[in-house]
Design an enzyme around this catalytic site. Structure first.
Site, PDB file in Angstrom:
ATOM      1  N   LYS A  70       0.834  -1.194   0.000  1.00  7.75           N
ATOM      2  CA  LYS A  70       0.000   0.000   0.000  1.00  7.75           C
ATOM      3  C   LYS A  70       0.876   1.255   0.000  1.00  7.75           C
ATOM      4  O   LYS A  70       1.837   1.356   0.771  1.00  7.75           O
ATOM      5  CB  LYS A  70      -0.904  -0.027   1.234  1.00  7.75           C
ATOM      6  CG  LYS A  70      -1.805   1.185   1.413  1.00  7.75           C
ATOM      7  CD  LYS A  70      -2.595   1.026   2.712  1.00  7.75           C
ATOM      8  CE  LYS A  70      -3.489   2.212   3.022  1.00  7.75           C
ATOM      9  NZ  LYS A  70      -4.221   2.030   4.297  1.00  7.75           N
ATOM     10  N   SER A 146      -8.878   2.450   4.057  1.00  8.45           N
ATOM     11  CA  SER A 146      -8.019   3.074   3.074  1.00  8.45           C
ATOM     12  C   SER A 146      -7.149   2.099   2.289  1.00  8.45           C
ATOM     13  O   SER A 146      -6.441   2.504   1.365  1.00  8.45           O
ATOM     14  CB  SER A 146      -7.125   4.114   3.747  1.00  8.45           C
ATOM     15  OG  SER A 146      -6.262   3.535   4.721  1.00  8.45           O
ATOM     16  N   SER A 170      -9.060   0.498   8.301  1.00 11.38           N
ATOM     17  CA  SER A 170      -8.564   0.533   6.923  1.00 11.38           C
ATOM     18  C   SER A 170      -8.077  -0.787   6.367  1.00 11.38           C
ATOM     19  O   SER A 170      -7.826  -0.885   5.165  1.00 11.38           O
ATOM     20  CB  SER A 170      -7.446   1.580   6.802  1.00 11.38           C
ATOM     21  OG  SER A 170      -7.978   2.871   6.918  1.00 11.38           O
TER      22      SER A 170
END
Length: 470
Positions: A70, A146, A170
């Site tokens: 990520k 996220s 997230s």
């Protein structure tokens, strides 16, 4: 290779059934085919990944397994490190973060970076910098956030497993929305170094999203453990986490909560998924209590999730501006981030100290519930998967109106530091995934993984990649 999770793929490579190069080439071909429709991977590491294989990979539990990272909270040497923000659009990482280095020492091959909302401040992944990531189950819908880029990459079969982090849900939210396993470990179970975010990382923690419980356990064994000099550490496990998968589960005291902490009702599909999971746990021999929940200190949780997330974000933006040697420009930040930044600039030291005290209070109040209960079962998300645009950081009013419900079930356990996992236990009336969250006491990832594996064996969920190019 679609029928192999990361553990199975690593086993196949060790057995010589497939080579590491073939596995990486397969992953890169999948990204080339599917990423244009989903926008999950924002930076590709194709030549470097193949070069890693040619040089020879470390002999570890993940040797040859393609992996994504990520683009927030972790770095890969030589790759963009944008935090999903135009303010960092030209930033390139000089080194691997500690956690990424651990994955690579275990033999994982990083093939790319995945999309993130700006500075992680959204339960959907729709940044202005890279554009929206789309859910493989329904491209008109959000993959969550996220860690939505990683979730979409795994669910669509680009990679079998990938990195995420969780400061308010997230990992768990995108796992729920994309039909994956998403474990948020206990506070400081995995390292954040070199990221220095003392106020954010009492809330946030790094780990992975996966298709199977055993993959989550394996990656936790690889990633867990302190770095010398860490300000605090999680208690070490009694044995490797992979040993918990398939291990006998003692009779547990299970509480079922379906309403949000403020008492608002969750969507019917979310209630039904959590209730069905509680019933299954009862059938498996556990003692289940309906409508039991911690006495959530809502004032403390509000203070924690606002100040303890805003203050470090503000400091990070200020540090970036100092590095660039210029003031903030109008197009540096999205509108919602700018609102949060302006709030952060107005905070004084007293507000920060009070928020940290409220974090401690939240842990004491909610943690006390787990003296008399071993496990809490809730919907992971109180709302079904939203369409893209419902959570729009360019329109702050949409965030004020809609955002709270998407993290209501997950964020309390970032405040307390407790481990929590989202499991893909159901689908809604439109066939979109619905996750169920299991929460245990601080430090009890072992218990969560045992129970998660028990549920996975009793009611297996689909693990095949989802690809609907239309």
């Amino acid at each position: 290779m679609d029928d192999l999770d990361a553990t199975g793929l690593a086993d196949a490579i060790r057995a010589g059934d497939v080579s590491a190069r073939e596995a990486v080439e397969w992953s890169l071909a999948r990204i080339d085919e599917r990423n244009p429709a989903l926008n999950a991977v924002t930076a590709l590491r194709a030549d470097a990944a193949l070069a890693d294989v040619e040089r020879g990979l470390p002999d570890g539990p993940l040797t040859g397994v393609p992996f994504v990272v990520k683009d927030l909270g972790a770095t890969v040497a030589g790759m963009p490190s944008t935090n999903g923000s135009r303010l960092w659009r030209d930033n390139v990482a000089g080194d691997d973060s500690e956690l990424v280095a651990r994955y690579r020492r275990a033999g994982a091959v990083v093939v790319g970076m995945t999309n993130s909302p700006e500075l992680g401040r959204n339960a959907s992944t729709e940044p202005v910098l890279h554009g929206a990531t789309r859910n493989p189950h329904a491209p008109t819908h959000s993959p969550g956030g996220s860690s939505g880029g990683t979730a979409a990459a795994i669910a669509s079969g680009m990679v079998p497993v990938g990195h995420g982090n969780d400061g308010g849900g997230s990992i768990r939210i995108p796992a729920s929305m994309c039909g994956l396993v998403g474990l948020k470990p206990s506070r400081m179970r995995t390292p954040s170094r070199p990221r220095l975010a003392s106020f954010a990382y009492p809330l946030a923690v790094n780990h992975v999203l996966a298709r199977t419980v055993r993959d989550s356990a394996l990656l936790l064994d690889v990633g867990a453990g302190p770095v010398a000099g860490d300000p605090y550490v999680a208690p070490p496990p009694a044995r490797p986490y992979v040993d918990e998968v398939g291990a006998p589960v003692e009779r547990l005291r299970v509480a079922l909560q379906t309403a949000m902490p403020n008492g608002d009702r969750s969507d019917d599909a979310c209630v039904e998924a959590a209730t069905a999971t509680a019933r299954l746990l009862s059938e498996l021999g556990h003692d289940v209590t309906d409508d039991a929940a911690p006495a959530y200190p809502l004032d403390a949780l509000t203070a924690v999730m606002s100040v303890c997330m805003i203050a470090p974000m503000t400091a990070e933006i200020d540090a970036r501006l100092a590095e660039l040697g210029r003031p903030l420009a109008d197009d540096d930040l999205e509108a919602f981030t700018r609102v949060l930044y302006d709030i952060g600039r107005s905070l004084d030291a007293g507000a920060v100290v009070r928020a940290l005290q409220q974090l401690e209070r939240a842990g004491q109040v909610i943690g006390g519930f787990f003296v008399d209960h071993d496990l809490l079962v809730t919907p992971t998300v109180a709302r079904t998967v939203p369409r893209l645009g419902v959570l729009d950081t360019t329109v702050p009013d949409s965030m004020y109106a809609n955002a709270a419900a998407y993290s209501a079930m997950t964020s309390p356990f970032n405040a307390t530091g407790q481990p929590a996992v989202s499991l893909p236990m159901a689908v809604d009336g439109d066939g979109l995934p619905v996750g169920v969250q299991l929460v245990a006491a601080y430090g009890r990832e072992d218990l969560l993984l045992r129970v998660a594996a028990q549920l996975e064996a009793a009611r297996p969920w689909p693990t095949a990649p989802v690809w609907r190019p239309d």
